[in-house]
Design a protein around this motif. Structure first.
Motif, PDB file in Angstrom:
ATOM      1  N   MET A   1      27.356  52.469  25.895  1.00 25.89           N
ATOM      2  CA  MET A   1      28.553  52.057  25.798  1.00 25.89           C
ATOM      3  C   MET A   1      29.072  52.559  27.222  1.00 25.89           C
ATOM      4  SD  MET A   1      31.486  50.673  24.506  1.00 25.89           S
ATOM      5  CE  MET A   1      31.380  50.964  23.349  1.00 25.89           C
ATOM      6  N   LEU A   2      28.856  53.713  27.366  1.00 26.50           N
ATOM      7  CA  LEU A   2      29.549  53.980  29.430  1.00 26.50           C
ATOM      8  C   LEU A   2      28.888  53.416  30.060  1.00 26.50           C
ATOM      9  CD1 LEU A   2      28.472  57.719  28.917  1.00 26.50           C
ATOM     10  CD2 LEU A   2      30.933  56.711  28.666  1.00 26.50           C
ATOM     11  N   THR A   3      27.683  52.499  29.954  1.00 20.33           N
ATOM     12  CA  THR A   3      27.584  51.678  31.271  1.00 20.33           C
ATOM     13  C   THR A   3      27.751  49.984  31.070  1.00 20.33           C
ATOM     14  OG1 THR A   3      24.446  51.904  30.286  1.00 20.33           O
ATOM     15  CG2 THR A   3      25.424  50.363  31.852  1.00 20.33           C
TER      16      THR A   3
ATOM     17  N   SER B   1      32.225  46.832  33.287  1.00 19.79           N
ATOM     18  CA  SER B   1      33.306  46.180  33.112  1.00 19.79           C
ATOM     19  C   SER B   1      34.772  47.037  34.540  1.00 19.79           C
ATOM     20  CB  SER B   1      33.653  46.730  32.012  1.00 19.79           C
ATOM     21  OG  SER B   1      32.651  45.954  31.533  1.00 19.79           O
ATOM     22  N   LEU B   2      34.459  48.115  34.600  1.00 20.98           N
ATOM     23  CA  LEU B   2      35.379  48.727  35.880  1.00 20.98           C
ATOM     24  C   LEU B   2      34.931  48.355  37.252  1.00 20.98           C
ATOM     25  CD1 LEU B   2      37.511  51.629  36.176  1.00 20.98           C
ATOM     26  CD2 LEU B   2      35.910  53.033  36.945  1.00 20.98           C
ATOM     27  N   CYS B   3      33.213  47.856  37.771  1.00 20.04           N
ATOM     28  CA  CYS B   3      32.931  47.908  38.676  1.00 20.04           C
ATOM     29  C   CYS B   3      34.086  45.919  38.777  1.00 20.04           C
ATOM     30  CB  CYS B   3      31.697  47.888  39.108  1.00 20.04           C
ATOM     31  SG  CYS B   3      30.725  49.139  39.163  1.00 20.04           S
ATOM     32  N   TYR B   4      33.807  45.288  37.615  1.00 23.60           N
ATOM     33  CA  TYR B   4      34.008  44.692  37.673  1.00 23.60           C
ATOM     34  C   TYR B   4      35.791  44.400  37.971  1.00 23.60           C
ATOM     35  CZ  TYR B   4      31.020  40.560  37.510  1.00 23.60           C
ATOM     36  OH  TYR B   4      30.458  39.090  37.781  1.00 23.60           O
TER      37      TYR B   4
ATOM     38  N   GLY C   1      35.994  38.503  31.245  1.00 24.41           N
ATOM     39  CA  GLY C   1      37.535  38.410  30.740  1.00 24.41           C
ATOM     40  C   GLY C   1      37.976  39.512  31.619  1.00 24.41           C
ATOM     41  N   ILE C   2      37.218  40.426  31.338  1.00 23.77           N
ATOM     42  CA  ILE C   2      37.699  41.974  32.289  1.00 23.77           C
ATOM     43  C   ILE C   2      38.527  41.275  33.141  1.00 23.77           C
ATOM     44  CG2 ILE C   2      37.472  44.569  32.413  1.00 23.77           C
ATOM     45  CD1 ILE C   2      35.759  44.250  29.948  1.00 23.77           C
ATOM     46  N   PHE C   3      37.516  40.719  34.028  1.00 22.71           N
ATOM     47  CA  PHE C   3      37.507  40.741  35.564  1.00 22.71           C
ATOM     48  C   PHE C   3      38.689  39.300  35.904  1.00 22.71           C
ATOM     49  CE2 PHE C   3      36.356  37.598  38.981  1.00 22.71           C
ATOM     50  CZ  PHE C   3      36.436  38.258  39.562  1.00 22.71           C
ATOM     51  N   MET C   4      38.691  38.774  34.909  1.00 21.85           N
ATOM     52  CA  MET C   4      40.081  37.840  35.130  1.00 21.85           C
ATOM     53  C   MET C   4      41.946  38.673  34.356  1.00 21.85           C
ATOM     54  SD  MET C   4      39.512  35.190  36.474  1.00 21.85           S
ATOM     55  CE  MET C   4      40.879  35.083  36.155  1.00 21.85           C
TER      56      MET C   4
END
Length: 412
Positions: free
Chosen positions: A1-3, A8-11, A134-137
């Motif tokens: 999950m942390l990965t 997601s944070l990077c994106y 989706g997180i990227f968007m």
């Protein structure tokens, strides 16, 4: 999950930077008094950097490890962001986007490869891919409002908007610290004995296969459409619809919001709907949205817009194309990557990044040239042609994949 949180944070942070190009194009025209053709080169500095770096380092990233690659990319961009307000010249904006492109090549290849490690089958891969995209968007959506908050509506030509890069530099630094401390498992690298040149040639050999060739053509055409519309939508709102600069940027966030919603929904719907039927439905709706909405962009000169709720209906309908555009890119990527062994994801992702970058550069420059010579409506109508071409290329891709899915990387 942390990965998953880390990638997601990077994106998210790179979404804000990468897709700010439309806003920065508009602000460069306004602040630095450059032409549309000159401003369109920003997409090239970003995307060609992605293509160039991916072309030469995709096969090396597994050697250094995905966590190291992510941290290197984040630190590079954090430094350049913090320097941008100090130089405050158009040439350094080009340097900034070149750095963003270079770093994103490291980040995207690492993220896509890690998604492969975290997925057990095609369905989970497609679902996670669409969730991350989706997180990227969501990051893209946030970026429009972040940038508009630094623009003075009373003096849009002011350099004050460049102060946004201090905030972004701080956000990227936080992301780098988080990624550094997350225990990302390093996949054993098995290609060290073949040599760097051999690994590089292995990536190129993938393009000799008809299936992969049709795939990269589809990616190229899709990104051409997305970047052509996304990069020039703020300028379209400003010059065709006559909206104020800050409102033009804020309304462009609808485009990002629709893509975010579309990708997050697709992550659920693709568990039940065959990918080929789903993707063609999206392409048909994209075609109809452009065909039916652009005639509505003829706005009366007497119409005064002082807020986002005063904007004409077309300003809301045109960005809605993002809802149907949303699932296409992650879906066609996932279809190919999920058929590959994890050890070959970096090489294939290198090709994805290269052709995505080339499509984005060509789409933005072509749209900018047509925009300057013939107007924004003609520029956006031209996107109908690559949409039809995508349908054709995906038809061939589907036919080939049905026959050769199990031998996608034979000889690679």
């Amino acid at each position: 999950m942390l990965t998953i949180i880390a990638i997601s944070l990077c994106y998210f942070v790179f979404a804000v930077l990468l897709n700010s190009v439309g806003t920065v194009i508009l602000q460069s025209i306004t602040t630095f008094d450059v032409s549309k053709t000159d401003a369109s080169t920003l997409e090239g500095f970003k995307d060609l950097s992605i293509a160039f770096v991916s072309f030469f380092i995709a096969s090396f990233i597994p050697r250094i490890g995905y966590q190291v690659a992510l941290c290197l990319g984040l630190v590079l961009v954090a430094v350049v962001c913090l320097l941008t307000p100090l130089f405050a010249e158009f040439y350094f904006i080009k340097v900034l986007f070149a750095a963003i492109g270079t770093a994103f090549a490291l980040v995207k290849i690492s993220v896509y490869s890690l998604i492969g490690q975290l997925s057990s089958n095609t369905k989970t891969h497609s679902s996670l891919m669409n969730t991350v995209e989706g997180i990227f968007m969501v990051g893209v959506l946030s970026g429009y409002w972040i940038f508009s908050g630094f623009i003075d509506p009373n003096d849009p030509a002011s350099l004050a908007w460049l102060n946004v890069y201090y905030l972004l530099g701080a956000m990227i630094t936080i992301a780098a610290i988080f990624v550094y401390f997350v225990p990302i498992e390093r996949e054993p690298f098995t290609g060290a004995q073949t040599g760097a040149l051999s690994e590089f040639l292995d990536m190129l050999k993938l393009t000799y296969q008809p299936l992969v060739l049709m795939f990269v053509i589809s990616v190229f055409l899709y990104v051409l459409v997305e970047q052509g519309i996304g990069s020039w939508l703020p300028t379209f709102n400003r010059e065709v619809l006559g909206l104020p600069v800050d409102i033009s940027i804020q309304l462009t966030s609808i485009f990002a919001a629709m893509i975010a919603i579309g990708r997050l929904l697709a992550g659920f719907l693709l568990r039940f709907v065959p990918w080929y039927i789903f993707i063609n439905g999206c392409l048909v709706m994209m075609f109809l949205t452009i065909l039916l909405t652009l005639p509505m962009t003829q706005v009366s000169d007497s119409q005064v817009v002082t807020g986002i709720f005063d904007a004409p209906l077309a300003a809301y309908l045109l960005p809605a194309i993002g809802l149907f555009m949303a699932p296409i890119y992650p879906l066609i990527n996932s279809v190919v990557l999920s058929a590959l062994p994890n050890k070959q994801h970096a090489k294939m992702t290198g090709l994805i990044v290269i052709f995505s970058a080339l499509g984005g550069t060509f789409g933005s420059i072509l749209t900018g040239v047509i925009f300057e010579k013939f107007g924004g409506q003609h520029a956006f109508y031209m996107s109908l042609i690559p949409i039809v071409m995508i349908m054709f290329s995906l038809f061939i891709f589907k036919k080939l994949s049905a026959n050769r899915r199990s031998t996608l990387v034979k000889g690679a």
